[in-house]
Scaffold this motif. Sequence first.
Motif, PDB file in Angstrom:
ATOM      1  N   THR A 177      -5.136  -5.402   4.871  1.00  0.00           N
ATOM      2  CA  THR A 177      -4.705  -6.800   4.768  1.00  0.00           C
ATOM      3  C   THR A 177      -3.242  -6.890   4.369  1.00  0.00           C
ATOM      4  OG1 THR A 177      -6.933  -7.440   4.092  1.00  0.00           O
ATOM      5  CG2 THR A 177      -5.166  -9.010   3.655  1.00  0.00           C
ATOM      6  N   LEU A 178      -2.815  -6.043   3.436  1.00  0.00           N
ATOM      7  CA  LEU A 178      -1.472  -6.125   2.877  1.00  0.00           C
ATOM      8  C   LEU A 178      -0.641  -4.904   3.219  1.00  0.00           C
ATOM      9  CD1 LEU A 178      -2.448  -7.402  -0.679  1.00  0.00           C
ATOM     10  CD2 LEU A 178      -1.600  -8.774   1.225  1.00  0.00           C
ATOM     11  N   THR A 179       0.665  -5.072   3.142  1.00  0.00           N
ATOM     12  CA  THR A 179       1.592  -3.948   3.276  1.00  0.00           C
ATOM     13  C   THR A 179       1.674  -3.254   1.922  1.00  0.00           C
ATOM     14  OG1 THR A 179       2.869  -4.952   5.058  1.00  0.00           O
ATOM     15  CG2 THR A 179       4.000  -3.324   3.689  1.00  0.00           C
ATOM     16  N   THR A 207       2.622  -5.993  -7.603  1.00  0.00           N
ATOM     17  CA  THR A 207       3.163  -6.672  -6.433  1.00  0.00           C
ATOM     18  C   THR A 207       4.693  -6.674  -6.450  1.00  0.00           C
ATOM     19  OG1 THR A 207       3.168  -8.858  -7.485  1.00  0.00           O
ATOM     20  CG2 THR A 207       1.163  -8.196  -6.316  1.00  0.00           C
ATOM     21  N   GLU A 243       8.206  -7.759  -3.370  1.00  0.00           N
ATOM     22  CA  GLU A 243       8.548  -8.408  -2.101  1.00  0.00           C
ATOM     23  C   GLU A 243       9.752  -7.717  -1.488  1.00  0.00           C
ATOM     24  OE1 GLU A 243       8.241 -12.912  -1.302  1.00  0.00           O
ATOM     25  OE2 GLU A 243      10.406 -12.589  -1.604  1.00  0.00           O
ATOM     26  N   VAL A 293       4.426  -7.168  -0.779  1.00  0.00           N
ATOM     27  CA  VAL A 293       3.880  -5.813  -0.746  1.00  0.00           C
ATOM     28  C   VAL A 293       3.124  -5.542  -2.041  1.00  0.00           C
ATOM     29  CG1 VAL A 293       5.731  -4.948   0.738  1.00  0.00           C
ATOM     30  CG2 VAL A 293       5.969  -4.780  -1.743  1.00  0.00           C
ATOM     31  N   ASN A 349      -0.405  -8.513   7.032  1.00  0.00           N
ATOM     32  CA  ASN A 349       0.537  -9.563   6.643  1.00  0.00           C
ATOM     33  C   ASN A 349       1.901  -9.348   7.295  1.00  0.00           C
ATOM     34  OD1 ASN A 349       1.205  -7.318   4.990  1.00  0.00           O
ATOM     35  ND2 ASN A 349       2.080  -8.663   3.424  1.00  0.00           N
TER      36      ASN A 349
END
Length: 207
Positions: A111-113, A147, A149, A165, A180
Amino acid sequence: MPLADLAPHLPLILLLAAIIVIGAFVRRIPIIGTLFSLAIWAALLAALVIVLGQRERFDPYIGRIAEALNIRDQKVVGAETRIRMSPDGHFWANVRFAGVERRMLIDSGATLTALSVDTAAAANLPVQDTLFPVLLRTANGTIRAQTSEVAELRIGNIVARDVPVVVSPAFGRSDILGMNFLSRLASWRVEGRTLILTPHHPQDTTS
């Protein structure tokens, strides 16, 4: 080197020994000897291409050699960035962001990097905890991640900005491009052994 350390390489050692022994006899036969030598050189060249393809993910110097030999598996064709499947069966992208360049696995199942701790540190990304913990399911169970970015991420003719990220020591040395990122593209698809990424606004790659 202890003999125990050679055990994983024993099949390769035996194969090389067999080739040397067979080659010593076959080379005496004019035509067959020539064909045998050509086959050996072709096999060595194929092995070199495979090794370069695998090692350039981790070594930038190897990556430059692969580029000089024109065997890089990523190129821009028209409005598309095309990535050839690696020998390991995955698609790896050459990604640039925050002054670093990494080979990142493109995973539509993620789902996410996700970035490794080392990559986040090299890019000087501000990593932080969120108010509610980010929990991710992995093959090794559920992990907690921080997290950050990425202000600008580039792949071929693609530019993605403000990409969220996640960062965790559990990722080891792995860096992954997830949905994403892929969802920001105009389209993406797989044709045969090639992943084709089409951005909304292709960027000039000549500068």
